[in-house]
Motif scaffolding. Structure first.
Motif, PDB file in Angstrom:
ATOM      1  N   GLU A  73       0.821  -1.209   0.000  1.00  0.00           N
ATOM      2  CA  GLU A  73       0.000   0.000   0.000  1.00  0.00           C
ATOM      3  C   GLU A  73       0.855   1.258   0.000  1.00  0.00           C
ATOM      4  O   GLU A  73       0.573   2.213  -0.736  1.00  0.00           O
ATOM      5  N   GLU A  74       1.931   1.263   0.794  1.00  0.00           N
ATOM      6  CA  GLU A  74       2.813   2.430   0.809  1.00  0.00           C
ATOM      7  C   GLU A  74       3.558   2.564  -0.520  1.00  0.00           C
ATOM      8  O   GLU A  74       3.772   3.682  -1.002  1.00  0.00           O
ATOM      9  N   LEU A  77       1.376   4.368  -2.869  1.00  0.00           N
ATOM     10  CA  LEU A  77       1.341   5.803  -2.596  1.00  0.00           C
ATOM     11  C   LEU A  77       2.594   6.494  -3.144  1.00  0.00           C
ATOM     12  O   LEU A  77       2.514   7.576  -3.735  1.00  0.00           O
ATOM     13  N   ASN A 194      -2.903  13.985  -2.861  1.00  0.00           N
ATOM     14  CA  ASN A 194      -3.588  13.164  -1.854  1.00  0.00           C
ATOM     15  C   ASN A 194      -2.650  12.099  -1.285  1.00  0.00           C
ATOM     16  O   ASN A 194      -2.684  11.796  -0.086  1.00  0.00           O
ATOM     17  N   ALA A 195      -1.801  11.534  -2.151  1.00  0.00           N
ATOM     18  CA  ALA A 195      -0.858  10.518  -1.675  1.00  0.00           C
ATOM     19  C   ALA A 195       0.155  11.130  -0.714  1.00  0.00           C
ATOM     20  O   ALA A 195       0.558  10.491   0.262  1.00  0.00           O
ATOM     21  N   GLU A 198      -1.421  11.363   2.681  1.00  0.00           N
ATOM     22  CA  GLU A 198      -1.489  10.068   3.340  1.00  0.00           C
ATOM     23  C   GLU A 198      -0.103   9.598   3.783  1.00  0.00           C
ATOM     24  O   GLU A 198       0.058   9.017   4.863  1.00  0.00           O
ATOM     25  N   ARG A 201       0.993  11.049   7.061  1.00  0.00           N
ATOM     26  CA  ARG A 201       0.461  10.317   8.222  1.00  0.00           C
ATOM     27  C   ARG A 201       1.299   9.058   8.489  1.00  0.00           C
ATOM     28  O   ARG A 201       1.585   8.714   9.641  1.00  0.00           O
ATOM     29  N   VAL A 202       1.692   8.371   7.413  1.00  0.00           N
ATOM     30  CA  VAL A 202       2.514   7.168   7.574  1.00  0.00           C
ATOM     31  C   VAL A 202       3.859   7.518   8.207  1.00  0.00           C
ATOM     32  O   VAL A 202       4.333   6.842   9.124  1.00  0.00           O
TER      33      VAL A 202
END
Length: 257
Positions: A73-74, A77, A194-195, A198, A201-202
């Motif tokens: 998932e990362e 992104l 948007n990525a 996110e 946050r990661v």
């Protein structure tokens, strides 16, 4: 006549490869360190397996920290961010906003100056059209002189306004070309933005997990001077994010053998 024995090479004549080979031969002739027996093939093979060969490559890559591992998932992104960066770098360069603002201001000033000259011309023509103007010859002559001057000024202001409008037009064309390109790739750029949100946050979650460790890694504790001094939390967090971005991008394309 008996053959002469082969001469033993002098130490200065021994090459490094010969020296290594001689040392390896002597090691093979030594008794087994476990049982003291000579010519123990299986035991010697086990012992030799513990000693790396002279030409065996060494792994000089540091082991990967478990928290440095990147999931699917990362990775997705990061791909969105990299694609947005590629699109942004390929965008046509835009004009300097200060030049655009200056051209707009100069164009407005030239238009207002031209309007004032035209208003004076119309007022002078109207004054000369009055029959009473003939009763004041000097005044009429002054009006006629001002009319000639204003008409010359009107020509100059029109030329200046045309030049400024041409410059403004070129700047607008460059700006529109860039705007059209960004509009065409708007979906990619928005996905990248948007990525990034996110991923922030990661990264903040990873920073918090490193900070909660009893013994944080050296790059975190000493490289980032953790914990931060009082009053420098915001600056420290920004520096930590930048460092994490560099590490994550370095590990993103790291090939594990």
């Amino acid at each position: 006549m008996a053959a002469e024995p082969a001469s033993t090479p002098l130490p200065s004549q021994v090459t490094p490869a010969q020296l290594i080979g001689e040392i390896s031969r002597l090691v093979r002739q030594l008794p087994c360190p476990h049982c003291g027996q000579e010519d123990a093939g299986s035991t010697r093979a086990h012992y030799q397996a513990l000693v790396p060969a002279a030409r065996e490559p060494y792994d000089d890559v540091a082991p990967l920290d478990p928290l440095d591992e990147i999931g699917d998932e990362e990775r997705w992104l990061w791909r969105l961010v990299e694609e947005a960066e590629r699109v942004a770098e390929a965008a046509p360069p835009g004009p300097d906003p200060r030049q655009v603002a200056l051209a707009e201001q100069r164009c407005l000033e030239a238009y207002e100056a031209e309007q004032k000259v035209q208003a004076r011309i119309h007022a002078t023509i109207a004054a000369l059209a009055q029959p009473s103007s003939w009763l004041r010859p000097r005044h009429r002559a002054a009006l006629a002189r001002h009319l000639r001057e204003d008409r010359s000024a009107a020509v100059l202001t029109a030329i200046q306004r045309g030049r400024i409008e041409e410059i403004r037009g070129r700047l607008r064309a460059v700006s529109n070309r860039r705007a059209d390109y960004l509009t065409m790739h708007r979906a990619t750029l928005e996905a990248g933005r948007n990525a990034r949100v996110e991923l922030t946050r990661v990264l903040d979650d990873l920073i918090d997990r490193y900070a909660r460790m009893t013994q944080p890694p050296a790059w975190f504790k000493f490289g980032l001077d953790y914990p931060p001094e009082p009053g420098t939390r915001r600056e420290w967090l920004q520096q930590a994010r930048e460092t994490m971005i560099e590490r994550r991008r370095a590990n993103l394309h790291r090939v594990l053998l």
